[in-house]
Scaffold this active site. Structure first.
Site, mmCIF file in Angstrom:
data_model
loop_
_atom_site.group_PDB
_atom_site.id
_atom_site.type_symbol
_atom_site.label_atom_id
_atom_site.label_comp_id
_atom_site.label_asym_id
_atom_site.label_seq_id
_atom_site.Cartn_x
_atom_site.Cartn_y
_atom_site.Cartn_z
ATOM 1 N N LYS A 23 0.862 -1.185 0.000
ATOM 2 C CA LYS A 23 0.000 0.000 0.000
ATOM 3 C C LYS A 23 0.897 1.233 0.000
ATOM 4 O O LYS A 23 1.759 1.377 0.868
ATOM 5 C CB LYS A 23 -0.914 0.015 1.227
ATOM 6 C CG LYS A 23 -1.940 1.125 1.190
ATOM 7 C CD LYS A 23 -2.864 1.073 2.404
ATOM 8 C CE LYS A 23 -4.020 2.056 2.237
ATOM 9 N NZ LYS A 23 -3.587 3.434 1.965
ATOM 10 N N ASP A 25 1.452 5.392 0.043
ATOM 11 C CA ASP A 25 0.850 6.573 0.651
ATOM 12 C C ASP A 25 0.884 7.722 -0.353
ATOM 13 O O ASP A 25 1.857 8.472 -0.441
ATOM 14 C CB ASP A 25 1.646 6.949 1.911
ATOM 15 C CG ASP A 25 0.833 7.782 2.867
ATOM 16 O OD1 ASP A 25 -0.322 8.084 2.550
ATOM 17 O OD2 ASP A 25 1.363 8.133 3.946
ATOM 18 N N ARG A 28 -5.034 8.403 -4.284
ATOM 19 C CA ARG A 28 -5.804 7.422 -5.047
ATOM 20 C C ARG A 28 -6.281 8.081 -6.333
ATOM 21 O O ARG A 28 -6.793 9.209 -6.319
ATOM 22 C CB ARG A 28 -6.977 6.930 -4.205
ATOM 23 C CG ARG A 28 -7.826 5.840 -4.869
ATOM 24 C CD ARG A 28 -7.120 4.513 -4.878
ATOM 25 N NE ARG A 28 -7.952 3.482 -5.455
ATOM 26 C CZ ARG A 28 -8.895 2.808 -4.797
ATOM 27 N NH1 ARG A 28 -9.124 3.074 -3.515
ATOM 28 N NH2 ARG A 28 -9.606 1.869 -5.381
ATOM 29 N N ARG A 43 -9.882 10.809 -6.002
ATOM 30 C CA ARG A 43 -10.929 10.050 -5.311
ATOM 31 C C ARG A 43 -12.254 10.809 -5.295
ATOM 32 O O ARG A 43 -13.321 10.214 -5.328
ATOM 33 C CB ARG A 43 -10.447 9.778 -3.880
ATOM 34 C CG ARG A 43 -11.396 8.999 -3.015
ATOM 35 C CD ARG A 43 -10.711 8.600 -1.738
ATOM 36 N NE ARG A 43 -11.622 8.018 -0.778
ATOM 37 C CZ ARG A 43 -11.240 7.445 0.364
ATOM 38 N NH1 ARG A 43 -9.965 7.388 0.669
ATOM 39 N NH2 ARG A 43 -12.127 6.935 1.193
ATOM 40 N N GLU A 77 -2.584 4.699 -7.906
ATOM 41 C CA GLU A 77 -2.163 5.711 -6.932
ATOM 42 C C GLU A 77 -1.086 6.599 -7.566
ATOM 43 O O GLU A 77 -0.190 6.112 -8.263
ATOM 44 C CB GLU A 77 -1.582 5.009 -5.701
ATOM 45 C CG GLU A 77 -1.498 5.862 -4.468
ATOM 46 C CD GLU A 77 -2.705 5.699 -3.561
ATOM 47 O OE1 GLU A 77 -2.824 6.497 -2.619
ATOM 48 O OE2 GLU A 77 -3.523 4.788 -3.788
ATOM 49 N N GLU A 183 3.740 2.207 3.989
ATOM 50 C CA GLU A 183 2.508 2.534 4.722
ATOM 51 C C GLU A 183 1.797 1.291 5.239
ATOM 52 O O GLU A 183 1.170 1.315 6.292
ATOM 53 C CB GLU A 183 1.552 3.323 3.822
ATOM 54 C CG GLU A 183 0.317 3.806 4.571
ATOM 55 C CD GLU A 183 -0.793 4.286 3.664
ATOM 56 O OE1 GLU A 183 -1.848 4.707 4.179
ATOM 57 O OE2 GLU A 183 -0.629 4.231 2.428
ATOM 58 N N ARG A 199 -17.262 0.310 -0.046
ATOM 59 C CA ARG A 199 -16.227 -0.086 0.921
ATOM 60 C C ARG A 199 -16.400 -1.575 1.186
ATOM 61 O O ARG A 199 -17.335 -1.999 1.847
ATOM 62 C CB ARG A 199 -16.333 0.717 2.212
ATOM 63 C CG ARG A 199 -15.151 0.474 3.148
ATOM 64 C CD ARG A 199 -15.161 1.430 4.320
ATOM 65 N NE ARG A 199 -14.988 2.810 3.940
ATOM 66 C CZ ARG A 199 -13.836 3.391 3.648
ATOM 67 N NH1 ARG A 199 -12.714 2.660 3.676
ATOM 68 N NH2 ARG A 199 -13.772 4.657 3.302
ATOM 69 N N LYS A 205 -7.116 -3.311 4.108
ATOM 70 C CA LYS A 205 -5.825 -2.651 4.318
ATOM 71 C C LYS A 205 -5.342 -2.887 5.746
ATOM 72 O O LYS A 205 -6.110 -2.847 6.694
ATOM 73 C CB LYS A 205 -5.912 -1.147 4.032
ATOM 74 C CG LYS A 205 -6.924 -0.396 4.878
ATOM 75 C CD LYS A 205 -6.981 1.072 4.447
ATOM 76 C CE LYS A 205 -8.075 1.822 5.211
ATOM 77 N NZ LYS A 205 -8.178 3.254 4.784
ATOM 78 N N ASP A 435 41.480 17.848 -7.654
ATOM 79 C CA ASP A 435 41.990 17.847 -6.287
ATOM 80 C C ASP A 435 43.058 18.939 -6.139
ATOM 81 O O ASP A 435 44.206 18.747 -6.562
ATOM 82 C CB ASP A 435 42.585 16.474 -5.964
ATOM 83 C CG ASP A 435 42.971 16.340 -4.498
ATOM 84 O OD1 ASP A 435 42.426 17.095 -3.673
ATOM 85 O OD2 ASP A 435 43.823 15.488 -4.202
#
Length: 607
Positions: A23, A25, A28, A43, A77, A183, A199, A205, A435
């Site tokens: 999953k 983060d 969506r 979303r 995502e 996540e 849902r 999750k 250098d």
């Protein structure tokens, strides 16, 4: 179109009917692709195209290949990948809030995002939502293979569309999530259908909670929220507002405590730093813990021990496979940097450092007693190395975070790499090492770098620059792997160095004997060869000041530049604010017009 939603559980469901995936983060997003320009739908149905133009531009570039599969709809995502298993939500959220085109363009360059797909809802106009998840996944994988898109998420992959790979065992995914601070995981029934806005118990999750100890400082009697803080230096910094997770009795106890020992101002009661609690969260956005809830009282904890540095370690604990020894040992005494603080640096820098170490024979410099003690070089893998350490001809290959942290616990402070990969026949890049004779002569390195940059630009070559973590600079020209020999690159390095020394013999020299160089900068074109090594970008150095070999932007290379500005204490903040100057390094390998340069030099040599 609104996405199917997940149900949260504390533990994953198990059985043959379930698959598991990481999953991420982020935001969506439904990717709806009907013509050349796809639409990114949030979303809530908002169009995100303007906020994430790098994804749109990538899709347009592959339009000719994908148009026969349109109309096409993905569920997935939008993420900013810190590693293959972790997305930083704060970066995605910041971009999503931007409206200024110029600001978005700059953020796109510094912090490019990806779209990671986990479901296929439509293909060539055919709706797939009524098919079982297993069928949709198979079709998605087949499509990605046909389009030559990654079928596993890779943070270092420049292709902006990728696919989330499913696993049959949740333990496998969970191990990666814990190691890389992801996540959480998602469990899905393989026979589930995609149901808009629902849902579902078919998609579950399981979050990867981190636990942070904070000091209670305030309580708002009107809304019931408590305030928690930690010490940053000697100042209390508020980092959390919470009220969930408390039992009725625990909440009652806290309310009484504030009323008995606190002071009231309006609706808010405040108390002195006296009581600590543990808060569960999924991360930190720079100001507040995310999704916090009360976990436990910490009556055993002295509030002075609840500090910013402790919070960061609790947010980023070491992987279970890594055991730290002597964690309080001072590695850089002048900076009060302990071994634990050093390992934290390696954890956070790993995503930038590891791509340069990958598949290269590693030489480390170890300082068993810190930078003030003796040092020694180590090339071969010791017998006591753990099983996860990969090797090639008994050379350590530092290809993953666990190996990097194990080496860090051994107090390997410097990471040196050859110019080619373990199976490579030629160099993967050219590096010019500038250098100067001393720290006081750093301006010579600046002057040489700017003059070399002008030469590179005249050949249309893509170049990068970094500090050495010492008194000099190193300039990089990325090359396609195994496309050129060391004889080819020697033609170029010698040409550049001779041109520089002939043009400004008062500043630069090819003289190998130090006593004959004076205060001139030695241009060593022989250093770039098989078997030679260079300090890796982002590697610390065994310097008392905790210096880091730090990539720079070319516009930073001025005579005000100081190599002492880039330390173990400052580089992480710099990357977070300014981005990675080597962001496009590996992409540049395929664009580098070096073959034309070599052809011209060979023709010149034949005259």
């Amino acid at each position: 179109m609104k996405p199917m939603l997940l149900t949260e559980r504390a533990t994953p469901p198990v059985g043959e009917k379930w698959i598991y995936e990481a999953k991420y983060d982020g935001f969506r997003c439904i990717l709806k692709w009907e013509d050349e320009t796809p639409v990114l739908l949030s979303r809530n149905g908002n169009v995100l195209n303007e906020a994430f133009p790098e994804i749109i531009m990538f899709c347009k570039k592959m339009y000719e290949n994908v148009k026969r599969f349109l109309p096409l709809i993905f569920d997935g995502e939008i993420v900013y990948l810190e590693n293959d298993w972790r997305s930083d939500f704060t970066t995605v959220q910041r971009r999503g809030r931007m409206r200024n085109e110029e600001a978005i363009s700059r953020q796109m360059q510094l912090f490019p995002c990806h779209y990671v797909a986990f479901d296929l809802l439509m293909l060539a106009g055919k709706t797939y939502t009524d098919l079982a998840l297993s069928e949709r996944k198979n079709e998605l994988a087949s499509l990605f293979q046909t389009l030559d898109l990654p079928r596993r998420v890779r943070a270092d992959e420049r292709k902006r569309i990728q696919m989330i790979h499913p696993y049959k065992q949740h333990e496998t995914v969970w191990k990666y999530i814990v190691t890389h601070q992801g996540e959480g995981i998602v469990a899905k029934r393989i026979d589930s259908k995609w149901e808009e806005k629902k849902r579902s118990e078919d998609w579950v999750k399981i979050k990867h909670w981190r636990y942070v100890d904070v000091i209670l400082t305030a309580w708002n009697e009107a809304n019931g929220y408590f305030l928690g803080a930690v010490y940053k230096e000697e100042k209390l910094i508020d980092i959390v507002v919470f009220k969930h997770g408390l039992t009725t009795e625990e909440e009652k106890t806290l309310r009484q405590f504030f009323k008995q020992h606190g002071k009231k101002n309006g609706d808010t009661w405040t108390i002195t730093a006296s009581i600590c609690v543990t808060i569960a969260c999924i991360g930190f956005d720079g100001q507040q813990l995310r999704e916090p809830f009360f976990k436990a009282f910490r009556f055993d904890l002295d509030p002075v021990d609840s500090r910013w540095e402790t919070m960061m370690r609790q947010l980023f604990p070491l992987p279970p496979t890594i055991t730290i020894t002597s964690e309080t040992k001072l590695v850089w005494p002048n900076l009060a940097i302990t071994k634990d603080r050093y390992l934290f640096y390696l954890q956070r820098i790993a995503r930038f450092l590891l791509p340069f170490l990958k598949d290269r024979h590693l030489t480390v410099v170890r300082f068993a007693h810190g930078v003030d003690g003796e040092r020694f070089f180590q090339k071969n893998c010791p017998d006591y190395a753990p099983d996860f350490v990969q090797t090639d001809e008994n050379h350590i290959l530092c290809n993953d975070l666990e190996t990097l942290l194990w080496l860090g616990n051994q107090l390997a402070l410097e990471f040196h790499i050859p110019f080619q990969k373990k199976d490579g026949k030629g160099p993967s890049e050219i590096v010019f090492d500038l250098d100067p004779p001393s720290v006081e002569d750093f301006s010579l390195a600046i002057e040489a770098a700017l003059q070399m940059k002008a030469i590179f630009d005249s050949f249309d070559l893509i170049s990068f620059v970094k500090t050495t973590g010492g008194k000099g600079l190193q300039l990089y020209l990325p090359l396609p792997d195994d496309a050129f020999t060391y004889e080819d690159t020697r033609l170029f390095t010698e040409f550049v160095c001779r041109y520089m020394s002939n043009t400004r013999p008062d500043l630069f020299t090819l003289e190998r004997l130090k006593k004959k160089r004076g205060n001139r900068l030695y241009l060593d074109y022989l250093q770039h060869d098989k078997g030679k090594t260079v300090i890796a970008p982002f590697s610390p150095r065994g310097h008392e000041g905790g210096l880091v070999a730090t990539p720079l932007y070319w516009d930073e290379v001025t005579h005000t530049l100081s190599p002492t500005d880039f330390t173990v204490l400052s580089v992480l903040d710099r990357l977070e604010k300014e981005g990675n100057p080597f962001q496009s390094f590996f992409e540049a390998k395929q664009k580098q017009p070096f073959a034309l340069v070599i052809e011209a030099l060979k023709q010149l040599a034949d005259r």
